[in-house]
Each structure stands twice: as C-alpha cells, then as structure tokens.
Design a protein around this motif. Sequence first.
Motif, short mmCIF file in Angstrom:
data_model
loop_
_atom_site.label_atom_id
_atom_site.label_comp_id
_atom_site.label_asym_id
_atom_site.label_seq_id
_atom_site.Cartn_x
_atom_site.Cartn_y
_atom_site.Cartn_z
N HIS A 67 0.83 -1.21 0.00
CA HIS A 67 0.00 0.00 0.00
C HIS A 67 0.86 1.25 0.00
N ASP A 88 -2.87 -3.86 -2.05
CA ASP A 88 -3.23 -4.27 -0.70
C ASP A 88 -4.75 -4.34 -0.56
N ARG A 89 -5.26 -5.40 0.04
CA ARG A 89 -6.70 -5.56 0.19
C ARG A 89 -7.31 -4.62 1.22
N LYS A 90 -6.52 -4.20 2.21
CA LYS A 90 -7.07 -3.44 3.33
C LYS A 90 -6.69 -1.96 3.28
N HIS A 91 -5.64 -1.62 2.59
CA HIS A 91 -5.18 -0.24 2.53
C HIS A 91 -4.98 0.17 1.07
N ASN A 120 -7.46 -4.52 -6.61
CA ASN A 120 -7.27 -3.64 -5.44
C ASN A 120 -6.28 -2.50 -5.72
#
Length: 331
Positions: A67, A88-91, A120
């Motif tokens: 990220h 990044d999947r979360k950020h 992503n």
Amino acid sequence: MEFVILVVLFFSFAKFDAVRYDLQDDVHVLRTITVNKNGRGDFRTVQQPIDAVPSNNALWIRIQINHGIYIEKVTIPQDKPYIILEGDRKHLTVIEFGDAGSVVNSPTFKSLADNFVAKNIVFKNTYNRLIKPDRNGRQTTWAPAAAIAGDKASFYHCSFISLQDTLTDAKGRHYFYDCNIQGAIDFIWGNGQSIYEKCQIKSLAHKLGQNGGYITAQGRERPEEPTGFVFKDCHVSGSGSIFLGRAYRTYARVLFSGTYMENIIAPEGWSEWEIKPVDSITFSEAKCRGPGADMSRRIPWEKNLSDDEIIYLTNIASFINQDRWLEKQPH
C-alpha cells in the motif's frame, strides 16, 4: 559505466529469479514479486518488475504492490502477457501521475498485453485537480487514468479516477467487477468488448461549469464488430447533470441493465454527438431503477432490445467469455 549497468541488470534479474513459486485457484502463478516504495520488497517502483519480466512469458507472474502512493507512469508492453498487478486488500494502493493532452501518451497506466489481471488498485490521473482554461477557454483536456488495449483483461475492486477520458477501454475483451470509475466527459470510452458488473459509476460533471457531461463514448465502427459496453447491476451516482453516453462512432453500442441511477441523468439520456442518421446506434436500458432511470423523456431513437438480445449481452459466457478465458485467470 557499462560495467555498472551490467551489474545493475544482473542483480535486478537475480531478484526476479529468487522470488517464490506460487499456486492459486488451480491456476499456476510462476512467481510472486513484491513492490515496496520504502525498499522492503524486491523493487521500489511498479514499473521495475514489469521491465524485468521476460518477453513473451507464458506463465502467470504476480506483482504484489504494498500500500501507498506510487507517483509514476506504468506500462505493460504488448510482449509482456500473463501479469497480475495486485494491491493491498485493506489499505489503498494508488498509482498516479498528472499528465494530459494525449490519449496515447498521457495515461497513468497502460496495459497493451493480452492476459492481464489487476486487483485492489487505484489508477489516477491527477491533472484535473486544478482546472485552468486553455487559450480557447476550454477547461479540460484528455487525461486518462488508464488505457486498456490488450485482449482478456480483468479488473477486480479497482478504481479509475480523472475528469476527461478516465478509462480508455480501447480494444479487446475486458471484465470489470466491483470497480469505481469517476469522471465527467467520455470517461469510459473506446471500442472494447466489455462487461462492467456491480461497478460504481460516479459523475464529476459539476466540475465542468456547463450543462452536462457524458459517461460513455463507445466507438464501434461496423455492424459485424462484437464490441460494446455493458453495465450490469451497476450504480450511477455523483453530482452534475450527465448523459449515459454519446456515439463516438457510427455503430456505437451501450447497454445499461439492472442499474440503479440517481437523479443526475439528463432526461434525454443519450446523445448522437455528430452521427447522422442515428439508426445505426444501439443505446439501450433494461430494467434499470432509481429516479435517473425514468425513460419518459428519453431520445426517441433509443433501442428497445429484445429479451434474447439483452440476455446475450449481459451473459458473461456469451458476450466476452466464449473461450472461457476468465476461468483460466487467477482469481
């Protein structure tokens, strides 16, 4: 100087060969390469591992991008197929640049190769953050965030952000799932053969200071071409009046199906632009919902497609995936 260049190339390819083998969903991923702008990966920029991929590779290579914001132009050349770019999947993983004035040279990201996957990632052209009129008084110019010209390309949970010509869907079969596409003028354009499923289409037309923008400018040129843009179960939102599309070429084809439209769609819905007569244009809506989907004041030449035609265009297998290329890609 020649010795230094040889050393740099040796270590770049040494890193490339050292990364691990991988397997995902029964599709072989030969290698996974990591990118981290802080130096804690195999490479610091996104373009570096792409450059290190051998020409005409025949097995999937995943480039895992940490990220952060990567300020660079990125190009996947025609001879570099089977590449996966995964953020990044979360950020947020953002690739951005601020060039404008050319649909060929200005895109932040260009994918020219067949067999490509992106997940992503935010692709952004920052040129239009500040809008300054040119000497002719025009406020915007071509500033694509991405240009896709290879066959068999898929995008999952990606964003494309600019103002004019945001996403150049130039040619080839493409699949976009749960993507966010933002713009004001022709912000999905080209002659691709593409399905946009469960995507968020956001109008930024309020930034234009004029009556309305255009979501699509599809460029189908001949009746036998299989191309067209299909928006399936999408959501159209934003601010400022916007048309669903205008005809970029004589046989332009766009279908919005099962899509929710907020109250920003121009009542006419569509524009022929400079195409006369309009009989060759296929602009259509089917089972759309929301205040913007009121068809009572649409242009009289909007096509009323048959159930069979709608099923053909909205079915992934029949419209873009006849040879099951999507099943052969890592998911």
